[in-house]
Design an enzyme around this catalytic site. Structure first.
Site, PDB file in Angstrom:
ATOM      1  N   SER A   1       0.824  -1.201   0.000  1.00 43.07           N
ATOM      2  CA  SER A   1       0.000   0.000   0.000  1.00 43.07           C
ATOM      3  C   SER A   1       0.858   1.251   0.000  1.00 43.07           C
ATOM      4  O   SER A   1       1.972   1.260   0.549  1.00 43.07           O
ATOM      5  CB  SER A   1      -0.887  -0.006   1.251  1.00 43.07           C
ATOM      6  OG  SER A   1      -1.483   1.252   1.466  1.00 43.07           O
TER       7      SER A   1
ATOM      8  N   TYR B   1      -3.215  -0.839  10.416  1.00 51.21           N
ATOM      9  CA  TYR B   1      -3.332  -1.494   9.103  1.00 51.21           C
ATOM     10  C   TYR B   1      -2.161  -1.099   8.216  1.00 51.21           C
ATOM     11  O   TYR B   1      -1.455  -1.952   7.669  1.00 51.21           O
ATOM     12  CB  TYR B   1      -4.645  -1.111   8.409  1.00 51.21           C
ATOM     13  CG  TYR B   1      -4.586  -1.330   6.918  1.00 51.21           C
ATOM     14  CD1 TYR B   1      -4.625  -2.617   6.387  1.00 51.21           C
ATOM     15  CD2 TYR B   1      -4.418  -0.261   6.039  1.00 51.21           C
ATOM     16  CE1 TYR B   1      -4.514  -2.823   5.015  1.00 51.21           C
ATOM     17  CE2 TYR B   1      -4.309  -0.457   4.680  1.00 51.21           C
ATOM     18  CZ  TYR B   1      -4.365  -1.737   4.170  1.00 51.21           C
ATOM     19  OH  TYR B   1      -4.233  -1.928   2.818  1.00 51.21           O
TER      20      TYR B   1
ATOM     21  N   LYS C   1       1.514  -3.209   6.783  1.00 54.02           N
ATOM     22  CA  LYS C   1       2.058  -3.319   5.427  1.00 54.02           C
ATOM     23  C   LYS C   1       3.548  -2.960   5.418  1.00 54.02           C
ATOM     24  O   LYS C   1       4.360  -3.623   4.756  1.00 54.02           O
ATOM     25  CB  LYS C   1       1.291  -2.402   4.471  1.00 54.02           C
ATOM     26  CG  LYS C   1      -0.151  -2.800   4.235  1.00 54.02           C
ATOM     27  CD  LYS C   1      -0.263  -4.134   3.526  1.00 54.02           C
ATOM     28  CE  LYS C   1      -1.695  -4.467   3.160  1.00 54.02           C
ATOM     29  NZ  LYS C   1      -1.824  -5.779   2.492  1.00 54.02           N
TER      30      LYS C   1
END
Length: 342
Positions: free
Chosen positions: A128, A153, A157
Site C-alpha cells: 500500500s 493497518y 504493510k
C-alpha cells in the site's frame, strides 16, 4: 498450455478476485486460499462466469500455522504465491491494533515459511502507498523512504515489507515483488465482481455508490480547506482491473529471470491526482444521480495530497494504468446496482 499453478491468498476479495480472472485469462492455474472472513464464496462462481474456469478453492485461516501448512502442502506444486490475505479496515485497525498485527503478519509469516519449506520460488505481496506516510514532495517514487504509517493497518504493510526484504536477503533463491497500491476503485465491466465492504465502507467510492443507492443517507467530505483547487484532498485513484493486470506483469517479471535483485517494489497508480469533489462531480455527471454530501472538519491523519510516479512499473514491468476515472465510476455504479438487485 498451462503456465503453472499460482496460489492466491485472499482470492475471493476485491483485488484478489479481479487478479484471479486476469491470471486465468493468461493461462495460469489458480488456487484460491480464503477464510471468507471479509469475502463471499459466491465470488468463485462469478470468477467462473467471467473467465470460463473455476479456480480450485481451499477455505483456510492462514494465520493458523497448522491450517496454513496443510493447505500449502496440498498445493506445493505451485510456482508462485500472490498474497492478498489481510484485514484492511483502517478505522477498525486503530480500535483493534493487536487483531490486525496478529492476522496480517501471522498470515504473511506462515505463508513465507510454507514457501521456504515447499520450495515455492516466487512471491507477490499486496502492499500500500500508506508505507510512505506523509511525503515531503510529489509525485511519490519508490526511492522515497518509508515511514511509520498512520494506522496499524498501514503499519502492518510496512512491517510486512521489511519482513519480506529480510527474508529475501537470507534466502536469495526466493524472489519477491511488493506492489504498492494507491487508491483502487472500479469493478469488472461485467458487473459480476467488485468491492464488497463489510458494514459501512471505509473507502470513498463505495460510500458514494451506497449513498446513491439509498443504502447510506449522507456522504461526509472531511475538509474543504486544503491547498488544492477545490479545497478537498487529492488521491491517485486506479482501476482495479488495471491493478489486476499489474499482478500478471509482476508475475511474468518474476518468472522471466530478469530481476536484478531478488526483492523489488513498484508503485501502482495513474500518476494523476483527483480531489474528493472531482469524484463526486464526475459520479453525478456519469450516472445522473445526485449525491447528498456535507462538508465537515478535517479527519485526523488525512494528508493533503498523495499521488504516484508509476514510471518504474512502466519501464520494468511494461505496465501502466489505462482506464479512465469515468470508467472507474461507471463500473463501480454498475456493480453496486447489480449487487443490490441480487
Amino acid at each position: 498450455m498451462s503456465r503453472g499453478k499460482v496460489i492466491i491468498t485472499g482470492g475471493c476479495g476485491y483485488i484478489g478476485s479481479h487478479t484471479s480472472v486476469e491470471l486465468i485469462k493468461n493461462k495460469f492455474d489458480v488456487v484460491i486460499f480464503d477464510d471468507l472472513s471479509n469475502s463471499k464464496e459466491f465470488i468463485m462462481d462469478r470468477i467462473y462466469q467471467i473467465a470460463g474456469v473455476k479456480p480450485a478453492f481451499e477455505k483456510v485461516d492462514l494465520s493458523n500455522p497448522i491450517e496454513a501448512d496443510r493447505a500449502y502442502y496440498k498445493h506445493s506444486d505451485a510456482h508462485s504465491i500472490i498474497n492478498f490475505a489481510a484485514f484492511k479496515a483502517v478505522g477498525e485497525s486503530v480500535e483493534k491494533p493487536i487483531l490486525y498485527y496478529k492476522n496480517n503478519l501471522y498470515t504473511l509469516i506462515n505463508s513465507i515459511e510454507a514457501q521456504k519449506k515447499y520450495g515455492i520460488k516466487n512471491f507477490i505481496f499486496s502492499s500500500s502507498a500508506t508505507v510512505y506516510g506523509n511525503p515531503n514532495r510529489l509525485p511519490i517514487t519508490e526511492s522515497f523512504q518509508t515511514k511509520r504509517a498512520f494506522s496499524p493497518y498501514g503499519n502492518s504493510k510496512k512491517i510486512a515489507e521489511e519482513i519480506l526484504e529480510d527474508f529475501s536477503k537470507a534466502y536469495p533463491e526466493f524472489k519477491t515483488i511488493s506492489l504498492r497500491y494507491f487508491n483502487p476503485i472500479g469493478a469488472h465491466e461485467s458487473g459480476l465482481i467488485g468491492e464488497l465492504p463489510n458494514g459501512i465502507p471505509n473507502n470513498l467510492l463505495p460510500y458514494v455508490t451506497q449513498c446513491a443507492a439509498g443504502v447510506l443517507k449522507e456522504l461526509q467530505v472531511f475538509g474543504n480547506d486544503y491547498n488544492t483547487k477545490d479545497g478537498t484532498p487529492i488521491r491517485d485513484y486506479v482501476h482495479v482491473v488495471d491493478l489486476a493486470k499489474a499482478h500478471v506483469k509482476a508475475l511474468e517479471r518474476l518468472l522471466s529471470g530478469n530481476m536484478k535483485e531478488n526483492y523489488d517494489v513498484y508503485n501502482l497508480g495513474t500518476g494523476k491526482g483527483v480531489t474528493v469533489m472531482d469524484i463526486i462531480n464526475t459520479f453525478e455527471k456519469v450516472t445522473k444521480e445526485k449525491i447528498n454530501y456535507r462538508i465537515t472538519k478535517r479527519r485526523a491523519g488525512d494528508v493533503q495530497a498523495l499521488f504516484a510516479s508509476a514510471e518504474k512499473a512502466k519501464n520494468n514491468l511494461g505496465w501502466e494504468a489505462t482506464l479512465s476515472l469515468e470508467n472507474m465510476i461507471e463500473t463501480s455504479w454498475n456493480w453496486e446496482k447489480t449487487f443490490r438487485d441480487m
